[in-house]
Design an enzyme around this catalytic site. Sequence first.
Site, PDB file in Angstrom:
ATOM      1  N   GLY A   1      25.352 -19.871  -1.578  1.00  0.00           N
ATOM      2  CA  GLY A   1      25.984 -18.954  -2.520  1.00  0.00           C
ATOM      3  C   GLY A   1      25.215 -18.739  -3.807  1.00  0.00           C
ATOM      4  O   GLY A   1      25.705 -18.088  -4.729  1.00  0.00           O
TER       5      GLY A   1
ATOM      6  N   ASN B   1      25.929 -14.436   3.849  1.00  0.00           N
ATOM      7  CA  ASN B   1      27.364 -14.246   3.629  1.00  0.00           C
ATOM      8  C   ASN B   1      27.624 -13.722   2.216  1.00  0.00           C
ATOM      9  O   ASN B   1      27.936 -12.549   2.008  1.00  0.00           O
ATOM     10  CB  ASN B   1      28.113 -15.563   3.877  1.00  0.00           C
ATOM     11  CG  ASN B   1      29.633 -15.409   3.909  1.00  0.00           C
ATOM     12  OD1 ASN B   1      30.314 -16.208   4.515  1.00  0.00           O
ATOM     13  ND2 ASN B   1      30.204 -14.387   3.301  1.00  0.00           N
ATOM     14  N   THR B   2      27.416 -14.581   1.217  1.00  0.00           N
ATOM     15  CA  THR B   2      27.782 -14.235  -0.158  1.00  0.00           C
ATOM     16  C   THR B   2      27.137 -12.926  -0.632  1.00  0.00           C
ATOM     17  O   THR B   2      27.815 -12.085  -1.228  1.00  0.00           O
ATOM     18  CB  THR B   2      27.385 -15.383  -1.111  1.00  0.00           C
ATOM     19  OG1 THR B   2      28.023 -16.569  -0.661  1.00  0.00           O
ATOM     20  CG2 THR B   2      27.807 -15.081  -2.541  1.00  0.00           C
TER      21      THR B   2
ATOM     22  N   ALA C   1      21.561 -19.781   3.916  1.00  0.00           N
ATOM     23  CA  ALA C   1      21.996 -20.133   2.559  1.00  0.00           C
ATOM     24  C   ALA C   1      21.015 -19.719   1.473  1.00  0.00           C
ATOM     25  O   ALA C   1      19.812 -19.914   1.583  1.00  0.00           O
ATOM     26  CB  ALA C   1      22.278 -21.626   2.433  1.00  0.00           C
ATOM     27  N   GLY C   2      21.587 -19.125   0.444  1.00  0.00           N
ATOM     28  CA  GLY C   2      20.843 -18.826  -0.768  1.00  0.00           C
ATOM     29  C   GLY C   2      20.145 -17.489  -0.795  1.00  0.00           C
ATOM     30  O   GLY C   2      19.562 -17.106  -1.806  1.00  0.00           O
TER      31      GLY C   2
ATOM     32  N   LYS D   1      27.995 -24.427  14.551  1.00  0.00           N
ATOM     33  CA  LYS D   1      27.154 -24.585  13.362  1.00  0.00           C
ATOM     34  C   LYS D   1      27.571 -25.898  12.712  1.00  0.00           C
ATOM     35  O   LYS D   1      28.676 -26.010  12.165  1.00  0.00           O
ATOM     36  CB  LYS D   1      27.321 -23.419  12.387  1.00  0.00           C
ATOM     37  CG  LYS D   1      26.434 -23.582  11.163  1.00  0.00           C
ATOM     38  CD  LYS D   1      26.692 -22.522  10.109  1.00  0.00           C
ATOM     39  CE  LYS D   1      25.966 -22.925   8.819  1.00  0.00           C
ATOM     40  NZ  LYS D   1      26.365 -22.074   7.687  1.00  0.00           N
TER      41      LYS D   1
END
Lengths: 259, 66
Positions: free
Chosen positions: A156, A204-205, A182-183, A95
């Site tokens: 995040g 993830n977050t 992301a996001g 990545k």
Amino acid sequence: MFTIADITLHSHLLMGTGKFASARQLTETVKASGTELVTLALKRLNLQQKNDDILAPLQQLGVRLLPNTSGAKTAAEAIFAAELAREALDTHWLKLEIHPDPRYLMPDPIETLTAATELVKRGFVVLPYCSADPVLCKRLEDVGCAAVMPLGAPIGSNQGLQTLAMLELIIEQANVPVIVDAGLGAPSHACQALEMGASAVLVNTAIASADDPVQMAQAFRLACQAGALARQHGLANKGGSEGSSAVASSPMTEFLEAL
Amino acid sequence: MRIIVNQQPQQCDHQCTLQQLVQQLDINPNGLALAVNQQVIAKRLWSEHALQPDDQVVAFQIVTGG
């Protein structure tokens, strides 16, 4: 299911491994998510302070490991990180992540394209994290990237698909898998991305910071399944066949008038 | 002889290999990558890569991340 570089993945959810409270919580969450591909990072080893071994438990789960180049601010740094990652994990999957701006962590498109071009030549399977720019995504595909990973919103931030209009163009034009990275803050965001035709999402977050990450991983798993299934089987058109007018889904009988 | 590992001086035997250095420092080789003087050294070459005085070794380890 979808394919990256001849590898077929059945789960449409990729998971980041950061921000978990413990190795055990991480592995339980990975299991619950059903993911087959998880991201990892590289860090300069602190000789005084040995960390918990998080790698062995993940290897035992049998998931594919995808190292990232987080921390790289230039193409040269990312290429060095990629070579290190290949040795550390014995994988040529990568990545590619280059974000010089610490405030918003926006990926640098110029450095990313430069690094991707070189890394493909060196035999890496490159999955670049990039801005939701249809032209850039096409250029990354043209230089041989195995997928593109445009952002939905800043890393995040949990804001969801802020780049929706651009993601639609990217998906429409892509000949490689589009993984929205992301996001994404809620399972509905993931579901929406898959309904739009994204091959997968990376989360993830939103999972790691949930009150119960294991249950949240399960929620994302189901959302991804729903989104992919809906995409596959023909979503209804917005506004129905009559434009913006209402379209009845029950028979419009006139029995009331007969009374 | 003296070498530098992650910016800290370390002592090791003359002609010490990377493999021996990893053992000496008691580092888990799983998820470890090493570079000497900015050149990444493949894991399969650790046992034959002999270090020279003042070599700059950097050790990276796989950690969690998104």
